[in-house]
Design an enzyme around this catalytic site. Sequence first.
Site, short mmCIF file in Angstrom:
data_model
loop_
_atom_site.label_atom_id
_atom_site.label_comp_id
_atom_site.label_asym_id
_atom_site.label_seq_id
_atom_site.Cartn_x
_atom_site.Cartn_y
_atom_site.Cartn_z
N PHE A 55 -15.28 -101.37 18.13
CA PHE A 55 -15.14 -102.10 19.40
C PHE A 55 -16.15 -101.50 20.35
CE2 PHE A 55 -11.79 -103.86 22.59
CZ PHE A 55 -12.58 -104.98 22.78
N TYR A 90 1.16 -82.20 23.10
CA TYR A 90 0.76 -83.00 21.96
C TYR A 90 1.94 -83.23 21.01
CZ TYR A 90 -2.50 -85.36 18.91
OH TYR A 90 -3.15 -86.34 18.19
N LYS A 115 2.74 -90.09 17.07
CA LYS A 115 2.34 -89.55 15.77
C LYS A 115 3.53 -89.42 14.83
CE LYS A 115 -2.04 -89.16 16.77
NZ LYS A 115 -3.04 -90.04 16.13
N VAL A 175 -13.58 -81.54 19.57
CA VAL A 175 -13.97 -82.25 20.78
C VAL A 175 -14.18 -83.72 20.43
CG1 VAL A 175 -15.65 -82.42 22.65
CG2 VAL A 175 -15.10 -80.18 21.67
#
Length: 391
Positions: free
Chosen positions: A73, A233, A242, A269
């Site tokens: 995209f 996270y 997740k 990163v």
Amino acid sequence: MVIKPKVRGFICTTAHPDGCREIVREQIEYVKAHKHAQGPKKVLVVGASMGYGLASRITAAYSFGAATVGVIFDKPASGARTASSGWYNTAAFEEFANADGLYAKTVNGDAYSKEIKEQTIRLIKKDIGKVDMVVYSLAAPRRTTADGTMYTSVLKTVGEPYTNKTIDLKNRVVSDITVEPASDEEIQATVKVMGGEDWKDWIDALKAADAIEDNAVTVAYSYIGPDITHPMYADGSIGKAKDHLFETAKQMTAEGGVRAYISVNKALVTQSSAAIPIVPLYISILYKVMKEHNVHEGCIEQMYRLMNEKLYGESVITDSENRIRLDDLEMQDEIQTEVKKLWEEINSDNLDTHADLDGYYKDFYRLFGFEADGIDYEADTDAERSIASIV
């Protein structure tokens, strides 16, 4: 034009076509230089233009000689605006793949949409028949579902606020940050965007169209990390997504027709990780420690290991929960012990000795085609690049 990096927040609004091309070439050369297992021959990569998705496509093509269909995209150059780095990466990959006699075609559009799924499946059936591997590597901030509802993901904690260290990368300042918990609605929206629903939609659509081989492999990517990052996270709103991704893998495998895996990857990163509070500081410390131990890996090293050693070696190598662990080097006791010690000591005055900020910055800029070796960034560059097979 002379193309320079223009950074706004955690993204770069420019990209360098020659730099992107060189970085793609480096990844291809890495794979070519290593031994190859016997792997899939017809691979669909959903989210193929950057990071782990791009490295997956490169590895499939150059380890196994696989025909690859990529879904991206991305935007081409327009006037004074450069193309996105994903556009340049894809143009470069296809240039190299075609020169090496490898099938590579790309569909550009919203991978969440029914239209792009149908378009991709038509291409697969027309050109290669059926795929035998599907890589799902989407990392989008929002998703519009078939009924027109738009969901936006958030990077927040769950249950309680969380306070810890973070870094202002621009000013190289360490400070404390408190991240507020997500609401139930925000958690549900994050699961909608980043959970397994769309992954399963892709597999179901491929099955319905008879465009995927029986017993094909599909893999999606996740992260767990150490206690430092868990509230943001693994235990946060993104962690809930997740978790859903993992449950979806188990569901798809149980239903039959595919073998679905979650690959738990190393902290790197990426555009996504740069946006998460606390995580960039952890990554910069991790880089320092892993480089000192000579076990640092980037996306291409991770995806090479995934496909050649973990998925398509003599047998699939998983943990007790059937997850593939590419974070095995990151999570070694000696690595994490050193990271934790540096984390406790780090402040604005000792950044240069306790963290690899230069390495963090280099990887960030390389996402957009900067910091590549051998590129004259002062030279006039044509920002236009075409993708010959774009659909």
